[in-house]
Scaffold this motif. Structure first.
Motif, PDB file in Angstrom:
ATOM      1  N   LEU A  25       0.838  -1.193   0.000  1.00 27.99           N
ATOM      2  CA  LEU A  25       0.000   0.000   0.000  1.00 27.99           C
ATOM      3  C   LEU A  25       0.876   1.249   0.000  1.00 27.99           C
ATOM      4  CD1 LEU A  25      -2.938   1.080   0.290  1.00 27.99           C
ATOM      5  CD2 LEU A  25      -2.497   1.166   2.751  1.00 27.99           C
ATOM      6  N   PHE A  26       0.588   2.161  -0.926  1.00 29.98           N
ATOM      7  CA  PHE A  26       1.375   3.386  -1.002  1.00 29.98           C
ATOM      8  C   PHE A  26       0.602   4.621  -0.567  1.00 29.98           C
ATOM      9  CE2 PHE A  26       4.432   0.894  -3.181  1.00 29.98           C
ATOM     10  CZ  PHE A  26       5.618   1.591  -3.128  1.00 29.98           C
ATOM     11  N   HIS A  27      -0.654   4.683  -0.930  1.00 33.25           N
ATOM     12  CA  HIS A  27      -1.397   5.906  -0.638  1.00 33.25           C
ATOM     13  C   HIS A  27      -2.841   5.603  -0.301  1.00 33.25           C
ATOM     14  CE1 HIS A  27       1.217   9.312  -1.278  1.00 33.25           C
ATOM     15  NE2 HIS A  27       1.651   8.808  -2.399  1.00 33.25           N
ATOM     16  N   VAL A  28      -3.337   6.273   0.698  1.00 31.71           N
ATOM     17  CA  VAL A  28      -4.759   6.317   0.999  1.00 31.71           C
ATOM     18  C   VAL A  28      -5.097   7.784   1.202  1.00 31.71           C
ATOM     19  CG1 VAL A  28      -6.585   5.705   2.607  1.00 31.71           C
ATOM     20  CG2 VAL A  28      -4.802   4.041   2.075  1.00 31.71           C
ATOM     21  N   GLY A  29      -6.089   8.278   0.489  1.00 32.88           N
ATOM     22  CA  GLY A  29      -6.445   9.683   0.623  1.00 32.88           C
ATOM     23  C   GLY A  29      -7.575  10.044  -0.314  1.00 32.88           C
ATOM     24  N   GLN A  30      -7.741  11.338  -0.549  1.00 32.56           N
ATOM     25  CA  GLN A  30      -8.825  11.770  -1.414  1.00 32.56           C
ATOM     26  C   GLN A  30      -8.387  12.946  -2.285  1.00 32.56           C
ATOM     27  OE1 GLN A  30     -11.766  12.626   1.626  1.00 32.56           O
ATOM     28  NE2 GLN A  30     -11.401  14.835   1.463  1.00 32.56           N
ATOM     29  N   TYR A  31      -9.087  13.089  -3.412  1.00 40.81           N
ATOM     30  CA  TYR A  31      -8.865  14.182  -4.346  1.00 40.81           C
ATOM     31  C   TYR A  31     -10.116  15.037  -4.419  1.00 40.81           C
ATOM     32  CZ  TYR A  31      -4.717  11.858  -6.270  1.00 40.81           C
ATOM     33  OH  TYR A  31      -3.487  11.287  -6.439  1.00 40.81           O
ATOM     34  N   CYS A  32      -9.902  16.337  -4.594  1.00 41.13           N
ATOM     35  CA  CYS A  32     -10.999  17.276  -4.789  1.00 41.13           C
ATOM     36  C   CYS A  32     -10.689  18.152  -5.999  1.00 41.13           C
ATOM     37  CB  CYS A  32     -11.204  18.168  -3.562  1.00 41.13           C
ATOM     38  SG  CYS A  32     -11.604  17.272  -2.056  1.00 41.13           S
ATOM     39  N   GLY A  33     -11.727  18.677  -6.634  1.00 45.60           N
ATOM     40  CA  GLY A  33     -11.517  19.604  -7.744  1.00 45.60           C
ATOM     41  C   GLY A  33     -10.964  18.925  -8.982  1.00 45.60           C
ATOM     42  N   SER A  34      -9.975  19.584  -9.599  1.00 44.31           N
ATOM     43  CA  SER A  34      -9.363  19.068 -10.816  1.00 44.31           C
ATOM     44  C   SER A  34      -8.121  18.252 -10.461  1.00 44.31           C
ATOM     45  CB  SER A  34      -8.978  20.237 -11.742  1.00 44.31           C
ATOM     46  OG  SER A  34      -8.340  19.763 -12.905  1.00 44.31           O
ATOM     47  N   TRP A  35      -8.043  17.024 -10.946  1.00 49.28           N
ATOM     48  CA  TRP A  35      -6.909  16.161 -10.610  1.00 49.28           C
ATOM     49  C   TRP A  35      -6.769  15.062 -11.648  1.00 49.28           C
ATOM     50  CZ3 TRP A  35      -8.285  11.086  -9.937  1.00 49.28           C
ATOM     51  CH2 TRP A  35      -9.641  10.840  -9.704  1.00 49.28           C
ATOM     52  N   GLN A  36      -5.627  14.417 -11.650  1.00 48.01           N
ATOM     53  CA  GLN A  36      -5.387  13.248 -12.497  1.00 48.01           C
ATOM     54  C   GLN A  36      -4.364  12.373 -11.783  1.00 48.01           C
ATOM     55  OE1 GLN A  36      -5.127  13.729 -16.816  1.00 48.01           O
ATOM     56  NE2 GLN A  36      -3.290  12.420 -16.817  1.00 48.01           N
ATOM     57  N   ALA A  37      -4.712  11.107 -11.544  1.00 50.84           N
ATOM     58  CA  ALA A  37      -3.865  10.197 -10.772  1.00 50.84           C
ATOM     59  C   ALA A  37      -3.415   9.028 -11.633  1.00 50.84           C
ATOM     60  CB  ALA A  37      -4.629   9.675  -9.552  1.00 50.84           C
ATOM     61  N   SER A  38      -2.204   8.529 -11.350  1.00 55.64           N
ATOM     62  CA  SER A  38      -1.680   7.381 -12.081  1.00 55.64           C
ATOM     63  C   SER A  38      -0.574   6.717 -11.262  1.00 55.64           C
ATOM     64  CB  SER A  38      -1.121   7.802 -13.447  1.00 55.64           C
ATOM     65  OG  SER A  38      -0.589   6.693 -14.149  1.00 55.64           O
ATOM     66  N   THR A  39      -0.459   5.407 -11.411  1.00 54.62           N
ATOM     67  CA  THR A  39       0.667   4.679 -10.819  1.00 54.62           C
ATOM     68  C   THR A  39       1.585   4.155 -11.920  1.00 54.62           C
ATOM     69  OG1 THR A  39      -0.828   2.769 -10.686  1.00 54.62           O
ATOM     70  CG2 THR A  39      -0.419   3.985  -8.650  1.00 54.62           C
ATOM     71  N   ALA A  40       1.435   4.673 -13.129  1.00 53.26           N
ATOM     72  CA  ALA A  40       2.260   4.225 -14.251  1.00 53.26           C
ATOM     73  C   ALA A  40       3.693   4.718 -14.106  1.00 53.26           C
ATOM     74  CB  ALA A  40       1.668   4.721 -15.567  1.00 53.26           C
ATOM     75  N   GLY A  41       4.613   3.993 -14.736  1.00 53.35           N
ATOM     76  CA  GLY A  41       5.998   4.422 -14.783  1.00 53.35           C
ATOM     77  C   GLY A  41       6.870   3.880 -13.681  1.00 53.35           C
ATOM     78  N   HIS A  42       6.351   2.986 -12.849  1.00 53.14           N
ATOM     79  CA  HIS A  42       7.132   2.451 -11.737  1.00 53.14           C
ATOM     80  C   HIS A  42       7.506   0.989 -11.928  1.00 53.14           C
ATOM     81  CE1 HIS A  42       6.753   6.004  -9.075  1.00 53.14           C
ATOM     82  NE2 HIS A  42       5.634   6.179  -9.758  1.00 53.14           N
ATOM     83  N   GLN A  43       7.293   0.479 -13.139  1.00 52.46           N
ATOM     84  CA  GLN A  43       7.717  -0.884 -13.492  1.00 52.46           C
ATOM     85  C   GLN A  43       7.093  -1.942 -12.592  1.00 52.46           C
ATOM     86  OE1 GLN A  43       9.511  -0.932 -16.359  1.00 52.46           O
ATOM     87  NE2 GLN A  43       9.246   1.281 -16.220  1.00 52.46           N
ATOM     88  N   GLN A  44       5.853  -1.702 -12.161  1.00 48.99           N
ATOM     89  CA  GLN A  44       5.171  -2.670 -11.310  1.00 48.99           C
ATOM     90  C   GLN A  44       3.693  -2.734 -11.655  1.00 48.99           C
ATOM     91  OE1 GLN A  44       6.765  -0.949  -7.395  1.00 48.99           O
ATOM     92  NE2 GLN A  44       6.599  -3.116  -6.910  1.00 48.99           N
ATOM     93  N   ALA A  45       3.093  -3.882 -11.387  1.00 48.73           N
ATOM     94  CA  ALA A  45       1.641  -3.985 -11.427  1.00 48.73           C
ATOM     95  C   ALA A  45       1.077  -3.119 -10.301  1.00 48.73           C
ATOM     96  CB  ALA A  45       1.218  -5.439 -11.251  1.00 48.73           C
ATOM     97  N   SER A  46      -0.153  -2.632 -10.472  1.00 43.48           N
ATOM     98  CA  SER A  46      -0.684  -1.717  -9.463  1.00 43.48           C
ATOM     99  C   SER A  46      -2.191  -1.878  -9.319  1.00 43.48           C
ATOM    100  CB  SER A  46      -0.342  -0.265  -9.814  1.00 43.48           C
ATOM    101  OG  SER A  46      -0.907   0.106 -11.069  1.00 43.48           O
ATOM    102  N   PHE A  47      -2.747  -1.207  -8.304  1.00 42.33           N
ATOM    103  CA  PHE A  47      -4.188  -1.264  -8.070  1.00 42.33           C
ATOM    104  C   PHE A  47      -4.692   0.078  -7.579  1.00 42.33           C
ATOM    105  CE2 PHE A  47      -2.344  -2.456  -3.947  1.00 42.33           C
ATOM    106  CZ  PHE A  47      -3.062  -1.662  -3.060  1.00 42.33           C
ATOM    107  N   HIS A  48      -5.978   0.302  -7.802  1.00 40.11           N
ATOM    108  CA  HIS A  48      -6.697   1.453  -7.258  1.00 40.11           C
ATOM    109  C   HIS A  48      -8.035   0.940  -6.736  1.00 40.11           C
ATOM    110  CE1 HIS A  48      -3.932   4.232  -9.352  1.00 40.11           C
ATOM    111  NE2 HIS A  48      -4.084   3.446 -10.404  1.00 40.11           N
ATOM    112  N   VAL A  49      -8.375   1.266  -5.499  1.00 39.74           N
ATOM    113  CA  VAL A  49      -9.665   0.906  -4.915  1.00 39.74           C
ATOM    114  C   VAL A  49     -10.405   2.208  -4.606  1.00 39.74           C
ATOM    115  CG1 VAL A  49     -10.868  -0.274  -3.045  1.00 39.74           C
ATOM    116  CG2 VAL A  49      -8.689  -1.185  -3.894  1.00 39.74           C
ATOM    117  N   VAL A  50     -11.628   2.352  -5.136  1.00 37.32           N
ATOM    118  CA  VAL A  50     -12.418   3.569  -4.925  1.00 37.32           C
ATOM    119  C   VAL A  50     -13.143   3.455  -3.585  1.00 37.32           C
ATOM    120  CG1 VAL A  50     -14.241   5.059  -5.825  1.00 37.32           C
ATOM    121  CG2 VAL A  50     -12.722   3.848  -7.411  1.00 37.32           C
ATOM    122  N   LEU A  51     -12.736   4.269  -2.632  1.00 35.62           N
ATOM    123  CA  LEU A  51     -13.294   4.221  -1.280  1.00 35.62           C
ATOM    124  C   LEU A  51     -14.595   5.011  -1.181  1.00 35.62           C
ATOM    125  CD1 LEU A  51      -9.943   4.760   0.629  1.00 35.62           C
ATOM    126  CD2 LEU A  51     -11.124   2.584   0.225  1.00 35.62           C
TER     127      LEU A  51
END
Length: 332
Positions: A25-51
């Motif tokens: 686990l790397f991050h738990v948090g929230q975004y507001c307004g205008s944003w763009q998130a990605s875990t690309a570019g780290h040479q690993q499989a990844s996941f995102h769970v919408v809380l």
């Protein structure tokens, strides 16, 4: 939801058995307004769970697949099985080509205030590590990403896991629980099983299992890996000519039948080695008369010699997946 084809759930469980997966686990948090998130570019499989909240997953086009934009809501999760361009954003329109993996906006601490959650997106994000080269090849038989929906007609298992994730998230918002990573692994296993019921599956194991002429053959190979599964015998098994069988198998699976048989045998052998079976015995039980030929095949598939694989797996427990990144690097 489509019915899972006969044999497919058994094959899903076979695929999952012994999968050496560790999530971090790397991050738990929230975004507001205008944003763009990605875990690309780290040479690993990844996941995102919408809380909480909703967003869009954007995947650019690649050979064999058009660009995709997938709507995600609370309880949904996406698993990206290798490092690939992608992003999450609040917009249904994908970013311009070449900007799919850029990041914008800052992740804030997760809030339990209802008015805040109604105007934000809560996320738990992290990475997967597959310990064995065998896992990488097995996962190459399924789509490169899996979206797990919270509202599927499938049973309560995935929903119960998500509820546990949310409970852990809100226990200590400022110090994410290491159990979130373990629970996400469990959610991934449920998601992987659900692939069997998808209509849009890419070439691979499940597309084979959805073909009535191939499903009994795949089951037989898994059940009796020591049998002499030559291309001619497999063609006879499905009542096809050799040329037609090879053509249709590659179209459905994405790899030649002989390569698939080797992969199945190495998975079965790996399970035996983890239980302490000697290399000669494992070789014999998956159809190899020559220990050296077996060792070469095992090394080619897993990246490890069978003796070394057995020693490390019998002496060391598989990583628990309870890690939390101490640096909390800014990935988004």
């Amino acid at each position: 939801m489509p019915l899972i084809p006969p044999h497919a759930e058994k094959i899903a469980d076979w695929l999952l058995a012994g999968l050496e997966l560790k999530s971090t686990l790397f991050h738990v948090g929230q975004y507001c307004g205008s944003w763009q998130a990605s875990t690309a570019g780290h040479q690993q499989a990844s996941f995102h769970v919408v809380l909480h909240g909703e967003c869009w997953l954007h995947l650019p086009a690649k050979p064999g697949r058009n660009a995709m934009s997938v709507h995600l809501t609370q309880g949904d999760a996406v698993f990206l099985l290798h490092d690939m361009p992608h992003c999450l954003s609040p917009l249904p329109v994908a970013p311009p080509a070449g900007q799919e993996s850029q990041r914008a906006g800052a992740m804030e601490a997760l809030s339990s205030d209802e008015s805040s959650t109604q105007q934000s997106l809560g996320l738990a994000c992290g990475f997967f590590e597959f310990r064995s080269g065998l896992d990488d090849q097995l996962l190459g038989l399924i789509p490169d990403h899996i979206v797990a929906r919270h509202n599927t007609a499938a049973p309560d298992g995935p929903r119960a896991v998500f509820d546990l994730i949310r409970a852990e998230v809100h226990r200590h918002p400022d110090a994410p629980s290491p159990l979130i990573a373990r629970l996400t692994e469990l959610l991934f296993f449920y998601a992987l099983r659900s692939v069997a019921a998808r209509d849009d599956i890419a070439p691979g194991l499940w597309s084979l299992m959805r073909r009535a002429e191939f499903a009994p053959l795949i089951t037989a190979i898994i059940d009796t890996p020591a049998e002499r599964w030559t291309t001619d015998r497999m063609a006879d098994f499905v009542h096809m000519s050799r040329a037609r069988f090879c053509k249709q198998f590659v179209e459905a699976c994405g790899q030649p039948p002989a390569q698939f048989v080797t992969l199945v045998r190495m998975k079965v052998a790996a399970a035996m080695l983890r239980k302490g079976t000697t290399t000669p015995d494992a070789a014999e039980q998956v159809g190899y008369q020559s220990e050296s030929a077996f060792a070469q095949a095992f090394k080619r598939v897993t990246g490890e010699q069978p003796g070394a694989y057995r020693r490390t797996r019998t002496q060391e427990p598989v990583a628990s997946g309870l890690a939390v990144d101490e640096k909390q690097a800014a990935l988004h």
